[in-house]
Design an enzyme around this catalytic site. Structure first.
Site, short mmCIF file in Angstrom:
data_model
loop_
_atom_site.label_atom_id
_atom_site.label_comp_id
_atom_site.label_asym_id
_atom_site.label_seq_id
_atom_site.Cartn_x
_atom_site.Cartn_y
_atom_site.Cartn_z
NE ARG A 62 -3.76 1.91 2.77
CZ ARG A 62 -3.58 2.99 3.51
NH1 ARG A 62 -2.43 3.20 4.13
NH2 ARG A 62 -4.55 3.88 3.63
CB SER A 122 -11.88 -1.27 1.51
OG SER A 122 -10.55 -1.60 1.72
CE LYS A 169 -8.93 4.62 4.45
NZ LYS A 169 -9.95 3.66 4.13
N1 TZP Z 1 -8.29 0.89 6.11
C1 TZP Z 1 -9.07 0.97 7.19
S1 TZP Z 1 -8.15 1.24 8.59
C2 TZP Z 1 -6.69 1.22 7.72
C3 TZP Z 1 -6.96 1.01 6.39
C4 TZP Z 1 -5.96 0.95 5.31
C5 TZP Z 1 -5.36 1.43 8.36
C6 TZP Z 1 -4.95 0.26 9.21
O1 TZP Z 1 -3.71 0.50 9.79
P1 TZP Z 1 -3.38 0.15 11.30
O2 TZP Z 1 -2.06 0.82 11.55
O3 TZP Z 1 -3.25 -1.36 11.38
O4 TZP Z 1 -4.48 0.71 12.15
#
Ligand code: TZP
Ligand code: MG
Length: 217
Positions: free
Chosen positions: A39, A108, A137
């Protein structure tokens, strides 16, 4: 056939780790990862393509699978194992036409309505979250909590489900016990770049303590 997801599904982040995608992939595989998502919300397509090519070489050398976030073109050009689409990305049907039936497509979702709609799409797994608060995010959707995750578990049918958002060593088991098939994790694995392999293997070990009943579902 339904996709068999590993219990832990790490996602790379060059900002958080300060490391190249290929290096993160190598460390995650060292810690036991078998499915990894690349990502990158900052690199331009050309840079992301180049980095993804290098990461894919590492993954192929170790028989791990790589999923490309957002970019169907990059997944297609590199013959990656799959693509992960968000709500604003190209439609799953279009991605399926381009990538064919063997390529993994993840999607998602952030609320019950999106999850319901997604069950009729040509995708191999759903991601749902953020289940907990996340700092990784930018502009995340509202936190769902585990109770809404349980509702998604109840409606998703046989579609594999990945929980995402704020998943840590302390809450991963709760999320898997709620019925998620896998946890997607960024910060808990990458925030300490010197301990990526160690943390990956610790998190996998944590999930091994799941009861057989839960893990068979
Ligand atoms: N989509 C929803 S939450 C997120 C994404 C890409 C981020 C998740 O990252 P982390 O650091 O595991 O909370
Ligand atoms: Mg996306």
């Amino acid at each position: 056939m339904s996709l068999d997801l590993p219990k832990v599904y790490p996602i790379t982040d060059t900002y958080l780790s300060g490391l190249s995608h290929a290096y993160q992939v190598a460390r995650l595989i060292e810690g036991g990862a078998s499915l990894i998502q690349l990502r990158d919300k900052h690199a331009n397509p050309r840079e992301f393509y180049r980095e993804a090519a290098a990461a894919l070489k590492v993954a192929r050398d170790h028989h791990a699978r790589l999923i490309i976030n957002d970019r169907v073109d990059i997944a297609l050009a590199l013959k990656a194992d799959g693509v992960h689409l968000g709500q604003p990305d190209i439609p799953a049907e279009a991605a399926r036409r381009l990538l064919g039936k063997e390529t993994i497509i993840g999607f998602s979702t952030h609320n019950i309505q999106q999850a319901k709609l997604a069950t009729s799409l040509p995708v191999d797994y759903l991601a749902f979250g953020p289940v907990f608060q996340t700092s990784t995010k930018e502009k995340p959707d509202p936190v769902t909590g585990v109770s809404v995750l349980r509702e998604v578990v109840a409606l998703k049918g046989s579609l594999p489900l990945v929980a995402i958002g704020g998943i840590t060593f302390s809450n991963a088991l709760e999320v898997l016990e709620a019925g998620a098939n896998s946890v997607a994790v960024i910060a808990a694995l990458l925030a300490n770049p010197a301990k990526i392999a160690e943390n990956m293997s610790k998190l996998l070990a944590t999930t091994l303590t799941l009861s057989n009943e839960t893990s068979a579902s």
